[in-house]
Write an enzyme that holds these catalytic residues in place. Structure first.
Site, PDB file in Angstrom:
ATOM      1  N   LYS A   1      81.728  46.409  20.684  1.00  0.00           N
ATOM      2  CA  LYS A   1      82.173  45.028  20.903  1.00  0.00           C
ATOM      3  C   LYS A   1      82.123  44.204  19.613  1.00  0.00           C
ATOM      4  CE  LYS A   1      81.058  44.541  25.863  1.00  0.00           C
ATOM      5  NZ  LYS A   1      80.486  45.833  26.263  1.00  0.00           N
TER       6      LYS A   1
ATOM      7  N   SER B   1      76.975  41.153  27.417  1.00  0.00           N
ATOM      8  CA  SER B   1      77.749  42.366  27.115  1.00  0.00           C
ATOM      9  C   SER B   1      78.760  42.641  28.224  1.00  0.00           C
ATOM     10  CB  SER B   1      76.824  43.580  26.935  1.00  0.00           C
ATOM     11  OG  SER B   1      77.449  44.591  26.208  1.00  0.00           O
TER      12      SER B   1
ATOM     13  N   SER C   1      78.164  49.609  23.678  1.00  0.00           N
ATOM     14  CA  SER C   1      78.661  48.236  23.558  1.00  0.00           C
ATOM     15  C   SER C   1      78.594  47.678  22.146  1.00  0.00           C
ATOM     16  CB  SER C   1      77.890  47.314  24.504  1.00  0.00           C
ATOM     17  OG  SER C   1      78.315  47.519  25.837  1.00  0.00           O
TER      18      SER C   1
END
Length: 398
Positions: free
Chosen positions: A97, A152, A94
């Site tokens: 991101k 997340s 993640s």
């Protein structure tokens, strides 16, 4: 004294005599050796192992670091204080991101409201982290970004991607953004960092993304938020919409002094990855750690490297640099929302015109070619004859 034509005749005779040798044993010509490509940010960053250039009084690096890759850098100057395999390509989880936010966050007003369609939260990978978005409900853009940074939430990423023209549109724009930032280790396949074949980044690239993101006030605010209320479902009895609390999954936020935040990530393939930024005494440092031996170690090793970085400031020579973003190439500016008609073509990068010295004027008596030129012609003819002979033999054998 022999004339040029007599000399040429003798050359032809010599080449003709050498033809049997050429046909039997052609000479292998070694390809010119090319120097290895330089690593982005400096050659030392492309070298394996720990890169560290201490000056007198520099503290020792932390012991027992288990990350497969890490880097400590100054977020303002870009100087890299120390690193370990920073260009190693690994699944980013993640932390990708961060690049998603760099690409999409500037496009929408934080107070804009979007009603989520059912298809916008379909196709999310099994086991994904979710913030809990429901179809047919309205959400402010700033709520969606809190879902991205705190929880997340892959559902929040998908909704914002659809607002941006679709998942594939967003993936293409993220890749273009990575290239503009000179993050050449990164290949984007999914906008949320979910494990996908071929999706990789590096500690160096993730630091580039974080450094760019921290220049955006909204990015900085979201990644530093410890907890928030998130819009919930509508109560069937009262008709009132509820809300619920969400908390940042960054375990250092609120615990490490001066931590600004940024982003953590964990998946099956990636293990644990973390990008952290902290401020102390007017200095902002970035640390990225990828794939240590356990989930908790990613935080412990980040904190240890931040401590070391603040203690080492001014006592080490930089071993490299976080490079700056490339200037715009004149195509659509980064930050403009894409359309839904398809992925735009990347800006062209034409090759420079090939230039060379002008042809020398022909001199009298050599037909404009010279003895060297005729030698090349004759030798080329010999090579062509050899190639034709080999081709004839191959065809007859096949």
């Amino acid at each position: 004294m022999p004339t040029p034509r007599h000399t040429f005749a003798r050359l032809c005779a010599a080449v003709t005599a050498a033809l049997p040798v050429l046909l039997v044993a052609p000479v292998a010509v070694a390809a010119p050796q090319q120097p290895p490509p330089s690593a982005v940010g400096g050659d030392r960053l492309g070298s394996p192992g720990v890169q560290f250039a201490p000056l007198p009084g520099a503290p020792a690096l932390p012991g027992d670091l288990t990350g497969q890759s890490w880097i400590v850098s100054d977020a303002v100057s870009g100087e890299v204080l120390a690193s370990y395999n920073p260009h190693l390509k690994l699944p980013p989880a993640s932390t990708l991101k961060i690049l998603f936010a760099d690409t999409v966050l500037p496009k929408f007003d934080r107070n804009a409201v979007h009603k989520v369609a059912d298809e916008e939260i379909q196709g999310i990978g099994a086991g994904s982290s979710l913030v809990g978005i429901k179809e047919n409900l309205e959400y402010r853009v700033e709520d969606l970004w809190r879902g991205v940074f705190l929880s997340s939430g892959n559902d929040a990423v998908h909704v914002l991607s659809h607002m941006n023209g679709g998942v594939q549109q967003t993936v293409a724009e993220m890749q273009a953004r990575a290239e503009a930032l000179q993050a050449r280790d990164t290949r984007v396949v999914s906008p949320d960092g979910y494990d996908m074949d071929g999706q990789v980044s590096s500690a160096y690239d993730l630091s580039l993304f974080a450094r760019a993101g921290l220049r955006n006030a909204d990015f900085r605010s979201y990644c530093a938020t410890r907890d928030a209320m998130f819009p919930g479902a509508v109560d069937k009895n009262t008709g009132q919409r509820g809300s619920f609390g969400i908390a940042n999954t960054d375990r250092l936020l609120g615990k490490y002094p001066g931590l600004i935040g940024v982003k953590n990530g964990t998946t099956t393939n990636a293990g644990s990855t973390f990008v952290g930024a902290a401020e102390r005494d007017g200095r902002t440092l970035l640390v990225t750690v990828m794939h240590p031996t356990s989930y908790q170690k990613v935080y412990d090793e980040t904190a240890a490297l931040l401590d070391w970085g603040f203690a080492a400031a001014g006592k080490v020579q930089p071993v490299g640099k976080l490079v700056d973003e490339l200037p715009a190439a004149g195509a659509e500016p980064t930050g403009q929302a894409g359309g839904t008609a398809g992925v735009p073509a990347p800006p062209p990068h034409p090759s420079p015109a090939v230039t060379g010295p002008a042809a020398a004027p022909a001199t009298a008596g050599n037909d404009g070619f010279g003895l060297v030129g005729w030698s090349v012609v004759v030798l080329a003819g010999a090579g062509a004859g050899y190639g034709a002979l080999v081709l004839r033999r191959r065809r007859s054998a096949g």
